[in-house]
Design a protein around this motif. Structure first.
Motif, PDB file in Angstrom:
ATOM      1  N   SER A 143      83.420   2.865 112.757  1.00 62.57           N
ATOM      2  CA  SER A 143      82.803   3.126 111.461  1.00 62.57           C
ATOM      3  C   SER A 143      81.668   4.136 111.579  1.00 62.57           C
ATOM      4  CB  SER A 143      82.269   1.810 110.877  1.00 62.57           C
ATOM      5  OG  SER A 143      81.615   2.041 109.654  1.00 62.57           O
ATOM      6  N   ILE A 144      80.828   3.999 112.615  1.00 65.85           N
ATOM      7  CA  ILE A 144      79.709   4.919 112.839  1.00 65.85           C
ATOM      8  C   ILE A 144      80.227   6.320 113.142  1.00 65.85           C
ATOM      9  CG2 ILE A 144      77.856   5.497 114.455  1.00 65.85           C
ATOM     10  CD1 ILE A 144      77.316   2.453 114.649  1.00 65.85           C
ATOM     11  N   ASN A 145      81.260   6.402 113.978  1.00 67.74           N
ATOM     12  CA  ASN A 145      81.844   7.708 114.317  1.00 67.74           C
ATOM     13  C   ASN A 145      82.434   8.391 113.087  1.00 67.74           C
ATOM     14  OD1 ASN A 145      81.187   7.528 117.023  1.00 67.74           O
ATOM     15  ND2 ASN A 145      83.129   6.570 117.595  1.00 67.74           N
ATOM     16  N   LYS A 146      83.000   7.588 112.186  1.00 70.83           N
ATOM     17  CA  LYS A 146      83.588   8.129 110.962  1.00 70.83           C
ATOM     18  C   LYS A 146      82.490   8.694 110.059  1.00 70.83           C
ATOM     19  CE  LYS A 146      86.586   6.962 107.053  1.00 70.83           C
ATOM     20  NZ  LYS A 146      87.349   5.883 106.376  1.00 70.83           N
ATOM     21  N   VAL A 147      81.384   7.962 109.924  1.00 74.16           N
ATOM     22  CA  VAL A 147      80.251   8.430 109.109  1.00 74.16           C
ATOM     23  C   VAL A 147      79.695   9.723 109.692  1.00 74.16           C
ATOM     24  CG1 VAL A 147      77.893   7.914 108.347  1.00 74.16           C
ATOM     25  CG2 VAL A 147      79.626   6.124 108.304  1.00 74.16           C
TER      26      VAL A 147
ATOM     27  N   THR B 292      74.879   4.393 106.516  1.00 74.53           N
ATOM     28  CA  THR B 292      76.334   4.251 106.499  1.00 74.53           C
ATOM     29  C   THR B 292      76.991   5.076 105.398  1.00 74.53           C
ATOM     30  OG1 THR B 292      76.131   2.277 105.098  1.00 74.53           O
ATOM     31  CG2 THR B 292      76.238   1.929 107.487  1.00 74.53           C
ATOM     32  N   ASN B 293      76.189   5.797 104.623  1.00 72.15           N
ATOM     33  CA  ASN B 293      76.731   6.631 103.555  1.00 72.15           C
ATOM     34  C   ASN B 293      76.618   8.098 103.968  1.00 72.15           C
ATOM     35  OD1 ASN B 293      76.479   8.349 101.021  1.00 72.15           O
ATOM     36  ND2 ASN B 293      77.144   6.411 100.141  1.00 72.15           N
TER      37      ASN B 293
ATOM     38  N   SER C  67      69.659   9.726 114.486  1.00 68.09           N
ATOM     39  CA  SER C  67      69.554   8.417 115.139  1.00 68.09           C
ATOM     40  C   SER C  67      69.963   7.291 114.194  1.00 68.09           C
ATOM     41  CB  SER C  67      68.113   8.191 115.626  1.00 68.09           C
ATOM     42  OG  SER C  67      67.913   6.871 116.055  1.00 68.09           O
ATOM     43  N   ARG C  68      69.587   7.416 112.917  1.00 62.35           N
ATOM     44  CA  ARG C  68      69.936   6.387 111.930  1.00 62.35           C
ATOM     45  C   ARG C  68      71.448   6.281 111.770  1.00 62.35           C
ATOM     46  NH1 ARG C  68      68.315   6.564 106.505  1.00 62.35           N
ATOM     47  NH2 ARG C  68      68.524   4.302 106.521  1.00 62.35           N
ATOM     48  N   ILE C  69      72.141   7.408 111.792  1.00 63.49           N
ATOM     49  CA  ILE C  69      73.605   7.386 111.678  1.00 63.49           C
ATOM     50  C   ILE C  69      74.215   6.733 112.908  1.00 63.49           C
ATOM     51  CG2 ILE C  69      75.690   8.789 111.447  1.00 63.49           C
ATOM     52  CD1 ILE C  69      73.906  10.980 110.163  1.00 63.49           C
TER      53      ILE C  69
END
Length: 219
Positions: free
Chosen positions: A16-20, A190-191, A182-184
């Protein structure tokens, strides 16, 4: 021994993080290209300082619209509207520099420096995976102080203060690139639309103040 459920949850979070992150960088590239197009058109139209100010104010108004619609299907339309207007707001400033003998060179140097700083800091945040969330309060306080100094310098007109302000903004925007990336990476954002807008504003301000510094140094 790790439970298969925990491992699955961790793997899903990573995907999910990689997709964002991927969507953020794709959208950032597209909005920067669109912004460059509107900036070029505004420059060719030779818009004045008053129009540039109006466009920037409209852009900040659209920033709130983007924030409100970021979780809906309309978010993509509004993020392009926002970045397009912000790009166009640079028209008068770019014409000011292009009128100088070495103006085109200064603009290209500022663009190159902005890209170099962004890629270097993004690469560091991505490879180190450090959590820079601790910088948030410091960076926001710094921006408030800078805004106060900018307003004060409108009346004081102290040349050296402009150098200090632009130098501090460059440092703060560099910090924000680390903070936002860093937040991502750590799941704090997540948006991808909101993430794109944050990084776009970092680059927008970084470019403007690097250009101002390069012009002062060149003089």
């Amino acid at each position: 021994m790790n439970s298969p459920f925990i491992q699955t949850q961790t793997g899903s979070a990573s995907v999910s993080i990689n997709k964002v992150l991927k969507n953020t960088y794709i959208l950032l590239g597209m909005t920067l290209a669109f912004s460059a197009l509107t900036a070029t058109l505004a420059t060719m139209m030779n818009i004045g300082g008053g129009m540039s100010l109006v466009l920037m104010l409209v852009g900040f108004g659209l920033l709130f619209v983007v924030s409100k619609t970021a979780d809906t299907g309309k978010g993509l339309f509004w993020v392009f509207m926002f970045t397009g207007v912000m790009g166009a707001s640079l028209g008068n400033m770019l014409n000011h520099y292009l009128a100088m003998e070495n103006g085109a060179s200064l603009i290209m140097q500022a663009l190159g420096s902005t890209a170099l700083i962004f890629f270097a800091l993004s690469a560091y945040a991505l490879t180190s995976k450090k959590d820079f969330s601790f910088m948030g309060g410091f960076l926001m306080t710094g921006m408030i102080v800078v805004l106060i100094a900018m307003v004060a310098n409108i009346f004081l007109q102290i040349p050296i203060m402009q150098v200090v302000i632009s130098s501090v903004v460059v440092l703060i925007m560099s910090g924000f690139i680390l903070f936002d990336t860093s937040r991502i990476i750590n799941g704090g954002e997540t948006n991808y639309i909101r993430a794109t807008v944050s990084l776009y504003m970092n680059l927008f301000n970084l470019f403007i103040h690097l250009l101002a510094l390069l012009n002062i140094i060149d003089d």
